[in-house]
Structures are given as structure tokens and as C-alpha cells.
Design a protein around this motif. Structure first.
Motif, PDB file in Angstrom:
ATOM      1  N   THR A 181      36.679  39.387  49.325  1.00 50.58           N
ATOM      2  CA  THR A 181      38.009  39.678  50.130  1.00 50.58           C
ATOM      3  C   THR A 181      37.796  38.125  50.787  1.00 50.58           C
ATOM      4  O   THR A 181      38.929  37.523  51.244  1.00 50.58           O
ATOM      5  CB  THR A 181      38.717  40.548  50.933  1.00 50.58           C
ATOM      6  OG1 THR A 181      37.305  40.681  51.878  1.00 50.58           O
ATOM      7  CG2 THR A 181      38.554  42.120  50.063  1.00 50.58           C
ATOM      8  N   ALA A 182      36.643  37.556  51.625  1.00 53.03           N
ATOM      9  CA  ALA A 182      36.954  36.146  52.208  1.00 53.03           C
ATOM     10  C   ALA A 182      36.099  34.773  51.378  1.00 53.03           C
ATOM     11  O   ALA A 182      36.916  34.397  51.684  1.00 53.03           O
ATOM     12  CB  ALA A 182      35.427  36.248  53.268  1.00 53.03           C
ATOM     13  N   SER A 183      36.560  34.836  50.223  1.00 52.39           N
ATOM     14  CA  SER A 183      36.223  34.850  48.751  1.00 52.39           C
ATOM     15  C   SER A 183      37.396  33.400  49.077  1.00 52.39           C
ATOM     16  O   SER A 183      38.251  33.970  49.128  1.00 52.39           O
ATOM     17  CB  SER A 183      35.599  34.739  47.515  1.00 52.39           C
ATOM     18  OG  SER A 183      36.008  33.767  46.859  1.00 52.39           O
ATOM     19  N   ALA A 184      37.345  31.970  49.167  1.00 54.79           N
ATOM     20  CA  ALA A 184      38.352  30.740  49.405  1.00 54.79           C
ATOM     21  C   ALA A 184      39.233  31.086  47.966  1.00 54.79           C
ATOM     22  O   ALA A 184      40.246  30.781  48.426  1.00 54.79           O
ATOM     23  CB  ALA A 184      37.802  29.399  49.216  1.00 54.79           C
ATOM     24  N   GLU A 185      38.154  31.774  46.886  1.00 56.98           N
ATOM     25  CA  GLU A 185      38.983  30.833  45.786  1.00 56.98           C
ATOM     26  C   GLU A 185      40.041  32.641  45.239  1.00 56.98           C
ATOM     27  O   GLU A 185      40.801  32.611  44.803  1.00 56.98           O
ATOM     28  CB  GLU A 185      38.080  31.259  44.218  1.00 56.98           C
ATOM     29  CG  GLU A 185      37.749  29.541  43.989  1.00 56.98           C
ATOM     30  CD  GLU A 185      35.879  29.898  45.625  1.00 56.98           C
ATOM     31  OE1 GLU A 185      35.827  30.858  46.129  1.00 56.98           O
ATOM     32  OE2 GLU A 185      35.587  28.660  45.110  1.00 56.98           O
ATOM     33  N   LEU A 186      39.388  33.308  46.005  1.00 61.79           N
ATOM     34  CA  LEU A 186      40.043  34.685  45.398  1.00 61.79           C
ATOM     35  C   LEU A 186      40.903  35.177  47.304  1.00 61.79           C
ATOM     36  O   LEU A 186      41.795  35.988  47.064  1.00 61.79           O
ATOM     37  CB  LEU A 186      39.695  36.197  45.557  1.00 61.79           C
ATOM     38  CG  LEU A 186      38.429  35.409  44.147  1.00 61.79           C
ATOM     39  CD1 LEU A 186      37.286  36.555  44.565  1.00 61.79           C
ATOM     40  CD2 LEU A 186      39.223  35.270  43.404  1.00 61.79           C
ATOM     41  N   LYS A 187      40.934  34.452  48.104  1.00 60.44           N
ATOM     42  CA  LYS A 187      41.453  34.740  49.661  1.00 60.44           C
ATOM     43  C   LYS A 187      42.728  35.085  49.507  1.00 60.44           C
ATOM     44  O   LYS A 187      44.089  35.878  49.688  1.00 60.44           O
ATOM     45  CB  LYS A 187      41.722  33.486  50.168  1.00 60.44           C
ATOM     46  CG  LYS A 187      42.326  33.762  51.922  1.00 60.44           C
ATOM     47  CD  LYS A 187      41.297  32.653  52.784  1.00 60.44           C
ATOM     48  CE  LYS A 187      40.852  34.390  53.684  1.00 60.44           C
ATOM     49  NZ  LYS A 187      40.548  34.984  54.378  1.00 60.44           N
ATOM     50  N   GLN A 188      43.771  34.369  48.523  1.00 59.33           N
ATOM     51  CA  GLN A 188      45.666  33.490  48.380  1.00 59.33           C
ATOM     52  C   GLN A 188      45.359  35.527  47.581  1.00 59.33           C
ATOM     53  O   GLN A 188      47.058  36.293  48.203  1.00 59.33           O
ATOM     54  CB  GLN A 188      46.402  32.974  47.720  1.00 59.33           C
ATOM     55  CG  GLN A 188      46.916  32.811  47.134  1.00 59.33           C
ATOM     56  CD  GLN A 188      48.305  31.750  46.429  1.00 59.33           C
ATOM     57  OE1 GLN A 188      47.320  30.842  46.088  1.00 59.33           O
ATOM     58  NE2 GLN A 188      49.476  31.852  46.342  1.00 59.33           N
ATOM     59  N   PHE A 189      44.719  36.105  46.754  1.00 57.75           N
ATOM     60  CA  PHE A 189      45.132  36.914  45.676  1.00 57.75           C
ATOM     61  C   PHE A 189      44.721  38.621  46.851  1.00 57.75           C
ATOM     62  O   PHE A 189      45.567  39.022  46.858  1.00 57.75           O
ATOM     63  CB  PHE A 189      43.966  37.014  44.405  1.00 57.75           C
ATOM     64  CG  PHE A 189      44.171  38.791  44.150  1.00 57.75           C
ATOM     65  CD1 PHE A 189      45.570  39.193  43.471  1.00 57.75           C
ATOM     66  CD2 PHE A 189      43.124  39.636  44.415  1.00 57.75           C
ATOM     67  CE1 PHE A 189      44.954  40.025  42.835  1.00 57.75           C
ATOM     68  CE2 PHE A 189      43.186  40.571  43.561  1.00 57.75           C
ATOM     69  CZ  PHE A 189      43.903  40.995  43.514  1.00 57.75           C
ATOM     70  N   TYR A 190      43.965  38.463  47.447  1.00 57.80           N
ATOM     71  CA  TYR A 190      43.479  39.737  48.579  1.00 57.80           C
ATOM     72  C   TYR A 190      44.347  39.396  49.507  1.00 57.80           C
ATOM     73  O   TYR A 190      45.437  40.552  50.377  1.00 57.80           O
ATOM     74  CB  TYR A 190      42.098  39.363  49.017  1.00 57.80           C
ATOM     75  CG  TYR A 190      41.210  40.113  47.562  1.00 57.80           C
ATOM     76  CD1 TYR A 190      41.702  41.365  47.554  1.00 57.80           C
ATOM     77  CD2 TYR A 190      40.610  39.549  47.063  1.00 57.80           C
ATOM     78  CE1 TYR A 190      40.159  41.780  46.075  1.00 57.80           C
ATOM     79  CE2 TYR A 190      40.072  39.699  45.553  1.00 57.80           C
ATOM     80  CZ  TYR A 190      39.477  40.773  45.826  1.00 57.80           C
ATOM     81  OH  TYR A 190      39.238  41.609  44.410  1.00 57.80           O
ATOM     82  N   ASN A 191      45.542  38.746  50.155  1.00 61.08           N
ATOM     83  CA  ASN A 191      45.904  37.792  50.889  1.00 61.08           C
ATOM     84  C   ASN A 191      47.192  39.017  50.771  1.00 61.08           C
ATOM     85  O   ASN A 191      48.054  40.248  51.354  1.00 61.08           O
ATOM     86  CB  ASN A 191      46.517  37.249  51.483  1.00 61.08           C
ATOM     87  CG  ASN A 191      45.673  36.422  52.376  1.00 61.08           C
ATOM     88  OD1 ASN A 191      44.527  37.175  53.171  1.00 61.08           O
ATOM     89  ND2 ASN A 191      45.259  35.040  52.928  1.00 61.08           N
TER      90      ASN A 191
END
Length: 129
Positions: free
Chosen positions: A106-116
Motif C-alpha cells: 500500500t506504500a508502493s509509489a507505483e501502487l499508491k494511486q490505486f490503493y488511495n
């Protein structure tokens, strides 16, 4: 092969969770069926905590130091079950290394937008009353 096995374990519990809590209405209130989820989730925690510990002492990833599909699948399982009020098997106390994976994903820069966006969608997730 190991990646597929980890993902398969996680998917099995997720499918069981989904079918029990969002499946046919005749499953509602069935303690034996609910126990299958709890037993499966607890087994997953016991086994996967050991697997994660074997990878650099539990560095928040299943393999190496990069996010894999198994990491994402595990994070999604934990987040879905928590959102539905059934995350008890996955508390930080019971599953510290699993929670490190959730935090890493959830902290991954690549996935942050998805998890937000995912967090907002989970807030609307139906809760078991």
C-alpha cells in the motif's frame, strides 16, 4: 512455481471468504461454513508467516525485495477481509509479517494511486452485521 503456490493459497482463502460472506443467502448464519473461513485464514497466517520469515527475515515481500503478484494478492485479501469486518485472523499481533507485506504494497509509489482509491471503495464495502 513457488510464486504460483503462494498466490494459489491466498486466492483459495479469498474465494472462500467471498463465497461465504457474499455468496448465496443460504450460507448466512451457517456457523460451520464460517468456521471454514476462520480455519482457512488461520492456517494461511501460520504457514505464510513462516514463508515470509524465510525471505530475509520478513522484509515485507515474498520473494526478494520487490513487490510481486503474491504480495498484492495477500494485501488485497487482508484489506477486503478487514473492510468486511472479518479481518481478525490478520491483525498485526497475529500476523506481523503479513502486515509488513500489506504496508509495503500500500506504500508502493507505483501502487499508491490505486490503493488511495481502493481505501475509498473499501469504506463502502458491505459490513457483516
Amino acid at each position: 512455481a513457488q510464486l504460483a503456490a503462494r498466490r494459489s493459497d491466498i486466492e483459495g482463502v479469498l474465494v472462500l471468504f467471498w463465497n461465504i460472506y457474499f455468496g448465496p443467502k443460504e450460507l448466512e448464519g451457517n456457523a460451520a461454513i464460517a468456521a471454514l473461513y476462520t480455519d482457512g485464514a488461520e492456517h494461511l497466517v501460520q504457514y505464510h508467516e513462516k514463508v515470509l520469515a524465510a525471505n530475509n527475515g520478513g522484509n515485507g515481500h515474498y520473494f526478494g525485495s520487490k513487490i510481486t503478484v503474491a504480495d498484492i494478492a495477500l494485501a488485497n485479501l487482508v484489506l477486503y477481509t478487514r473492510a468486511a469486518g472479518h479481518g481478525a485472523p490478520f491483525t498485526p499481533e497475529k500476523a506481523p509479517l503479513i502486515n509488513k507485506v500489506v504496508d509495503a504494497v500500500t506504500a508502493s509509489a507505483e501502487l499508491k494511486q490505486f490503493y488511495n482509491g481502493f481505501a475509498a471503495r473499501l469504506a463502502e464495502f458491505p459490513k457483516d452485521e
